[in-house]
Each structure stands twice: as C-alpha cells, then as structure tokens.
Design a protein around this motif. Structure first.
Motif, PDB file in Angstrom:
ATOM      1  N   ARG A  11      17.972  25.619   6.921  1.00 37.77           N
ATOM      2  CA  ARG A  11      17.363  26.599   5.923  1.00 37.77           C
ATOM      3  C   ARG A  11      15.640  25.958   5.757  1.00 37.77           C
ATOM      4  NH1 ARG A  11      22.584  28.979   1.997  1.00 37.77           N
ATOM      5  NH2 ARG A  11      23.938  28.880   3.702  1.00 37.77           N
ATOM      6  N   PRO A  12      15.243  27.788   5.331  1.00 37.25           N
ATOM      7  CA  PRO A  12      13.595  27.322   5.708  1.00 37.25           C
ATOM      8  C   PRO A  12      13.313  26.385   4.005  1.00 37.25           C
ATOM      9  CG  PRO A  12      13.439  29.441   6.773  1.00 37.25           C
ATOM     10  CD  PRO A  12      14.894  28.921   6.024  1.00 37.25           C
ATOM     11  N   GLU A  13      14.137  26.700   3.420  1.00 30.18           N
ATOM     12  CA  GLU A  13      14.025  25.502   1.989  1.00 30.18           C
ATOM     13  C   GLU A  13      14.390  24.210   1.510  1.00 30.18           C
ATOM     14  OE1 GLU A  13      17.229  28.766   0.976  1.00 30.18           O
ATOM     15  OE2 GLU A  13      15.786  28.406   2.304  1.00 30.18           O
ATOM     16  N   PHE A  14      15.183  24.428   3.150  1.00 27.59           N
ATOM     17  CA  PHE A  14      16.195  22.403   2.917  1.00 27.59           C
ATOM     18  C   PHE A  14      14.760  21.657   3.794  1.00 27.59           C
ATOM     19  CE2 PHE A  14      19.079  24.847   0.799  1.00 27.59           C
ATOM     20  CZ  PHE A  14      19.270  24.271  -0.407  1.00 27.59           C
ATOM     21  N   ASP A  15      14.556  22.687   5.171  1.00 22.25           N
ATOM     22  CA  ASP A  15      13.448  22.104   5.865  1.00 22.25           C
ATOM     23  C   ASP A  15      12.804  20.591   5.789  1.00 22.25           C
ATOM     24  OD1 ASP A  15      12.884  22.437   9.263  1.00 22.25           O
ATOM     25  OD2 ASP A  15      11.092  23.050   8.696  1.00 22.25           O
ATOM     26  N   GLU A  16      11.893  20.620   4.501  1.00 20.80           N
ATOM     27  CA  GLU A  16      10.616  19.551   4.657  1.00 20.80           C
ATOM     28  C   GLU A  16      12.155  18.345   4.117  1.00 20.80           C
ATOM     29  OE1 GLU A  16       7.704  18.758   5.139  1.00 20.80           O
ATOM     30  OE2 GLU A  16       7.695  20.821   6.432  1.00 20.80           O
ATOM     31  N   ARG A  17      12.617  19.165   2.976  1.00 25.14           N
ATOM     32  CA  ARG A  17      13.821  17.995   2.232  1.00 25.14           C
ATOM     33  C   ARG A  17      14.305  17.426   3.342  1.00 25.14           C
ATOM     34  NH1 ARG A  17      15.822  20.732  -2.361  1.00 25.14           N
ATOM     35  NH2 ARG A  17      17.362  19.002  -2.264  1.00 25.14           N
ATOM     36  N   TRP A  18      14.996  17.784   5.099  1.00 31.55           N
ATOM     37  CA  TRP A  18      16.346  17.113   5.184  1.00 31.55           C
ATOM     38  C   TRP A  18      16.079  16.273   5.194  1.00 31.55           C
ATOM     39  CZ3 TRP A  18      20.120  19.239   6.736  1.00 31.55           C
ATOM     40  CH2 TRP A  18      21.086  19.001   7.502  1.00 31.55           C
ATOM     41  N   PRO A  19      14.807  15.319   4.922  1.00 32.94           N
ATOM     42  CA  PRO A  19      15.696  13.109   5.456  1.00 32.94           C
ATOM     43  C   PRO A  19      15.807  13.051   4.400  1.00 32.94           C
ATOM     44  CG  PRO A  19      13.546  14.198   6.833  1.00 32.94           C
ATOM     45  CD  PRO A  19      13.799  15.468   6.186  1.00 32.94           C
ATOM     46  N   GLU A  20      15.686  13.706   2.886  1.00 31.41           N
ATOM     47  CA  GLU A  20      16.332  13.065   1.704  1.00 31.41           C
ATOM     48  C   GLU A  20      17.315  13.779   1.565  1.00 31.41           C
ATOM     49  OE1 GLU A  20      15.174  15.044  -2.301  1.00 31.41           O
ATOM     50  OE2 GLU A  20      13.387  15.219  -1.083  1.00 31.41           O
ATOM     51  N   LEU A  21      17.670  15.002   2.358  1.00 33.04           N
ATOM     52  CA  LEU A  21      19.110  14.710   1.795  1.00 33.04           C
ATOM     53  C   LEU A  21      20.163  14.936   2.632  1.00 33.04           C
ATOM     54  CD1 LEU A  21      18.408  19.345   2.287  1.00 33.04           C
ATOM     55  CD2 LEU A  21      19.114  18.215   0.563  1.00 33.04           C
ATOM     56  N   VAL A  22      20.315  13.684   4.125  1.00 35.43           N
ATOM     57  CA  VAL A  22      20.860  13.425   4.699  1.00 35.43           C
ATOM     58  C   VAL A  22      20.739  11.629   4.766  1.00 35.43           C
ATOM     59  CG1 VAL A  22      21.286  15.479   6.278  1.00 35.43           C
ATOM     60  CG2 VAL A  22      19.308  13.930   7.044  1.00 35.43           C
ATOM     61  N   ARG A  23      19.368  11.258   3.820  1.00 32.13           N
ATOM     62  CA  ARG A  23      19.007   9.763   3.729  1.00 32.13           C
ATOM     63  C   ARG A  23      20.454   9.392   3.949  1.00 32.13           C
ATOM     64  NH1 ARG A  23      14.428   9.624   1.134  1.00 32.13           N
ATOM     65  NH2 ARG A  23      13.935   8.820   2.936  1.00 32.13           N
ATOM     66  N   GLU A  24      21.545   9.158   2.648  1.00 28.52           N
ATOM     67  CA  GLU A  24      22.466   8.836   2.201  1.00 28.52           C
ATOM     68  C   GLU A  24      23.825   8.785   3.778  1.00 28.52           C
ATOM     69  OE1 GLU A  24      26.688   8.790  -0.448  1.00 28.52           O
ATOM     70  OE2 GLU A  24      24.000   9.220  -1.507  1.00 28.52           O
ATOM     71  N   PHE A  25      24.147   9.544   4.413  1.00 31.53           N
ATOM     72  CA  PHE A  25      24.771   9.369   5.761  1.00 31.53           C
ATOM     73  C   PHE A  25      24.213   8.610   6.228  1.00 31.53           C
ATOM     74  CE2 PHE A  25      26.177  12.976   9.496  1.00 31.53           C
ATOM     75  CZ  PHE A  25      27.234  12.140   9.662  1.00 31.53           C
ATOM     76  N   THR A  26      22.886   9.365   6.740  1.00 33.88           N
ATOM     77  CA  THR A  26      22.309   8.101   7.701  1.00 33.88           C
ATOM     78  C   THR A  26      22.027   6.936   7.383  1.00 33.88           C
ATOM     79  OG1 THR A  26      20.431  10.099   8.007  1.00 33.88           O
ATOM     80  CG2 THR A  26      19.759   7.995   8.683  1.00 33.88           C
ATOM     81  N   GLU A  27      22.147   6.319   6.339  1.00 35.38           N
ATOM     82  CA  GLU A  27      22.396   4.927   6.856  1.00 35.38           C
ATOM     83  C   GLU A  27      24.248   4.770   6.264  1.00 35.38           C
ATOM     84  OE1 GLU A  27      20.698   4.589   2.705  1.00 35.38           O
ATOM     85  OE2 GLU A  27      18.522   4.905   3.573  1.00 35.38           O
ATOM     86  N   ALA A  28      23.929   5.227   5.970  1.00 36.94           N
ATOM     87  CA  ALA A  28      26.383   5.188   6.210  1.00 36.94           C
ATOM     88  C   ALA A  28      26.765   4.553   7.517  1.00 36.94           C
ATOM     89  CB  ALA A  28      26.706   5.756   5.350  1.00 36.94           C
ATOM     90  N   VAL A  29      26.003   5.886   7.962  1.00 36.52           N
ATOM     91  CA  VAL A  29      26.124   5.475   9.375  1.00 36.52           C
ATOM     92  C   VAL A  29      26.165   4.445  10.358  1.00 36.52           C
ATOM     93  CG1 VAL A  29      26.178   7.588  11.649  1.00 36.52           C
ATOM     94  CG2 VAL A  29      27.013   8.529   9.508  1.00 36.52           C
ATOM     95  N   ARG A  30      24.674   4.504  10.456  1.00 33.63           N
ATOM     96  CA  ARG A  30      23.753   3.511  10.409  1.00 33.63           C
ATOM     97  C   ARG A  30      24.112   1.794  10.587  1.00 33.63           C
ATOM     98  NH1 ARG A  30      17.613   5.557  10.013  1.00 33.63           N
ATOM     99  NH2 ARG A  30      17.754   7.200  11.715  1.00 33.63           N
TER     100      ARG A  30
END
Length: 109
Positions: A11-30
């Motif tokens: 959604r456009p309102e989340f586009d710029e914040r996407w890396p922040e929104l998925v950071r916890e998930f990304t770090e856990a998967v890595r």
C-alpha cells in the motif's frame, strides 16, 4: 536448495516504511540455520512493489522457516500492509547450492 521470489505490492502509505516494517522478520529469518539468503529490493518498474529473494538450504529448512513464530507473526501482519495478493515463484532444486558466477559477463581490463 529452495529458491523463492515474492513480489510484494505494498500500500502506498507503507511503501517508504517497508524495510522498517519487515526488519524484525528479516533479521529473524536471516538468523535461521537453514537460511542461505533473504534479500529485499524495490522494483524499478512497478510502483510500490518490493521483491524478496530468499534461499533455504533444503525442504527441511523451509519447513522450519514456515513453522517459526516470526513467520506466523509476519504473515498475520502483512495483510494490513499489502495492496494485493503477493506473487510467488518457488523452485526446489537439489542441484542448486547458492549463488554462482555469471559466465556471460566479466569485468573488462
């Protein structure tokens, strides 16, 4: 190896914040023992679309990934952030071990 590519229409309102929104998930998967790579990129052709390229050692590592608490948490949150159903490609190849050199392109002199 399992190779997965997912296109995430955000959604456009989340586009710029996407890396922040998925950071916890990304770090856990890595941090998962069977994860080989987990990389986000922004599409240059599709507005508000993020592309995830992920690799797991084998089917067992993939099963551990999808059974994890961080996966379930992310999947429960992401429907609020996407504008459409993500598109996925899933390849399970015993011959693939990870990234390799591209033979067609080499640096010049």
């Amino acid at each position: 190896m399992i190779l997965i590519v997912v296109k995430w229409p955000v959604r456009p309102e989340f586009d710029e914040r996407w890396p922040e929104l998925v950071r916890e998930f990304t770090e856990a998967v890595r941090a998962e023992p069977g994860n080989v790579f987990f990389e986000w990129s922004r599409s240059v052709e599709e507005p508000h679309t993020w592309v995830l390229v992920e690799g797991f050692r084998d089917a067992e590592a993939g099963a551990v990934h999808t059974a994890s608490d961080h996966f379930r948490k992310a999947i429960s949150e992401m429907p609020d952030w996407v504008s459409a159903t993500p598109s996925i490609m899933y390849v399970d190849s015993p011959d693939l071990a990870g990234w390799g050199p591209m033979g067609e392109v080499q640096p010049r002199g």
